[in-house]
Design a protein around this motif. Structure first.
Motif, short mmCIF file in Angstrom:
data_model
loop_
_atom_site.label_atom_id
_atom_site.label_comp_id
_atom_site.label_asym_id
_atom_site.label_seq_id
_atom_site.Cartn_x
_atom_site.Cartn_y
_atom_site.Cartn_z
N LYS A 75 -16.71 -8.08 -2.43
CA LYS A 75 -16.89 -6.64 -2.53
C LYS A 75 -15.82 -5.76 -2.48
N ALA A 76 -14.96 -6.12 -1.49
CA ALA A 76 -13.88 -5.19 -1.25
C ALA A 76 -12.75 -6.05 -0.49
N PRO A 77 -11.51 -5.47 -0.54
CA PRO A 77 -10.35 -6.03 -0.06
C PRO A 77 -10.29 -6.17 1.56
N THR A 78 -9.47 -7.24 1.96
CA THR A 78 -9.09 -6.83 3.47
C THR A 78 -8.46 -5.53 3.94
N LEU A 79 -8.79 -5.34 4.97
CA LEU A 79 -8.18 -4.04 5.89
C LEU A 79 -7.10 -4.45 6.95
N ILE A 80 -6.99 -5.69 7.00
CA ILE A 80 -5.88 -6.08 7.90
C ILE A 80 -4.48 -5.78 7.39
N GLY A 81 -3.95 -4.83 8.15
CA GLY A 81 -2.28 -4.38 7.72
C GLY A 81 -2.48 -3.16 7.31
N VAL A 82 -3.72 -2.52 6.59
CA VAL A 82 -3.40 -1.23 5.73
C VAL A 82 -3.16 -0.11 6.82
N GLY A 83 -3.33 -0.26 8.10
CA GLY A 83 -3.00 1.00 8.90
C GLY A 83 -4.15 2.07 8.93
N ALA A 84 -3.76 3.03 9.93
CA ALA A 84 -4.64 4.10 10.08
C ALA A 84 -4.69 5.17 8.98
N ALA A 85 -3.59 5.25 8.41
CA ALA A 85 -3.17 6.13 7.45
C ALA A 85 -4.22 6.14 6.32
N ALA A 86 -4.33 4.76 5.68
CA ALA A 86 -5.15 4.46 4.82
C ALA A 86 -6.66 4.88 5.11
N VAL A 87 -7.09 4.58 6.31
CA VAL A 87 -8.52 4.58 6.64
C VAL A 87 -8.73 6.25 6.59
N ASP A 88 -7.70 7.03 7.09
CA ASP A 88 -7.90 8.41 7.05
C ASP A 88 -7.88 9.16 5.97
N PHE A 89 -7.00 8.60 4.87
CA PHE A 89 -7.33 9.15 3.46
C PHE A 89 -8.33 8.80 2.89
N GLN A 90 -8.90 7.50 2.82
CA GLN A 90 -10.04 7.10 2.16
C GLN A 90 -11.48 7.85 2.55
N VAL A 91 -11.52 7.69 3.82
CA VAL A 91 -12.55 8.41 4.36
C VAL A 91 -12.79 9.82 4.78
N SER A 92 -11.64 10.50 4.79
CA SER A 92 -11.62 11.89 4.83
C SER A 92 -11.72 12.72 3.54
N SER A 93 -11.53 11.75 2.41
CA SER A 93 -11.61 12.37 0.95
C SER A 93 -12.89 11.70 0.55
N GLY A 94 -13.67 11.32 1.05
CA GLY A 94 -15.11 10.70 0.65
C GLY A 94 -14.88 9.48 -0.26
N ARG A 95 -13.93 9.04 -0.41
CA ARG A 95 -13.78 7.86 -1.24
C ARG A 95 -14.43 6.89 -0.70
N MET A 96 -14.26 6.60 0.51
CA MET A 96 -15.20 5.46 1.27
C MET A 96 -16.07 5.94 2.27
N PRO A 97 -17.13 5.64 2.60
CA PRO A 97 -17.59 4.35 1.60
C PRO A 97 -17.93 4.59 0.37
N ALA A 98 -17.69 3.49 -0.54
CA ALA A 98 -17.89 3.79 -2.03
C ALA A 98 -19.21 3.87 -2.35
N ALA A 99 -19.64 4.68 -3.24
CA ALA A 99 -21.04 4.97 -3.67
C ALA A 99 -21.52 3.70 -4.65
#
Length: 270
Positions: A75-99
């Motif tokens: 369903k979704a790719p690995t998050l190993i090595g994506v870093g904190a910046a990717a999490v902050d971008f995706q979650v703060s913009s509401g893109r994740m969790p995906a609908a």
């Protein structure tokens, strides 16, 4: 001396020398290399305590798609090595969790649980999973410290092919699109450049330096306040809307002119 010479010629002497050299090399590296890399990674993105809380949030809200250990699933790719910046971008913009599992995750309001503190904790946890780009500092994303003129040159050279010359966005292939940059915060713009979400390429520091990224942020935020002295901006999308207006308005005027001329000629003949 004869006994020492005899030992040096022993078949296992070379093995012992190599083992000793490797041991000394490994011991020297262990002393010189930074230890506690997991803790250091968490501290780089927030408090070390946040990682434990972030793991609980991850299991509750993200593991169903990304796996219990963020190893990725169908369903979704690995998050190993994506870093904190990717999490902050995706979650703060509401893109994740995906609908839903569409070609691209759209921007939407955050879920109720995704507070600033929760995002800090989740980012700290993911940062411990192999490192990755960390979240930028306030100084790195402050538009007042950037040069909009230089940023405009960089933006036009690297971004307008997808995002339009003022960041209004545009369509891509296979149902994907470059989103409008108007609702994005300076932090989200920086994080997008270093993580490359969706179809966007990664602009690391060797490609575009942190100072240049700040200049680009200054340009993007500056054009939002610009006025359109020639009339309506038509969404600033470009020749598409301008062409539609030209055809619709132009053809309508031609049709009305034809009707008026014909009606006038009929009245004259009557």
């Amino acid at each position: 001396m004869n006994s020492i010479t005899a030992r040096r010629r022993h078949p296992l002497a070379r093995v012992a020398v190599v083992a000793l050299a490797l041991g000394l090399l490994g011991g020297g590296y262990a002393l010189a290399a930074p230890n506690g890399s997991t803790a250091d990674a968490a501290i780089a993105s927030g408090k070390a305590d946040d990682a434990a809380e972030g793991k609980s949030l991850f299991v509750a809200h993200c593991a169903s798609c990304h796996g219990l250990n963020a190893e990725g699933t169908s369903k979704a790719p690995t998050l190993i090595g994506v870093g904190a910046a990717a999490v902050d971008f995706q979650v703060s913009s509401g893109r994740m969790p995906a609908a839903d599992a569409g070609p691209q995750a759209p921007r939407k309001p955050r879920p109720e649980w995704a507070t600033d503190q929760a995002i800090d904790q989740l980012s700290a946890y993911v940062q411990t999973l192999g490192g990755g780009p960390t979240r930028p500092t306030e100084e790195q994303v402050n538009p007042a410290l950037g040069d909009p003129a230089k940023g405009g040159e960089l933006f036009r050279a690297n971004c307008i092919q997808c995002h339009n010359f003022v960041g209004a966005g545009g369509a891509l292939t296979y149902g994907k699109y470059a989103p409008s940059l108007n609702p994005a915060t300076p932090t989200e713009i920086y994080e997008a450049m270093v993580t490359g979400p969706q179809a966007m390429p990664v602009f690391n520091d060797s490609t575009i330096t942190p100072e240049q990224k700040r200049d680009m942020i200054a340009y993007i935020t500056h054009v939002r306040s610009q006025v359109d002295p020639g009339g309506s901006g038509l969404g600033r999308i470009g020749p598409v809307t301008e062409g539609i207006v030209a055809w619709v308005v132009g053809l309508s005027l031609l049709i009305l002119a034809s009707i008026w001329i014909t009606a006038k000629k009929r009245r004259a003949q009557a």
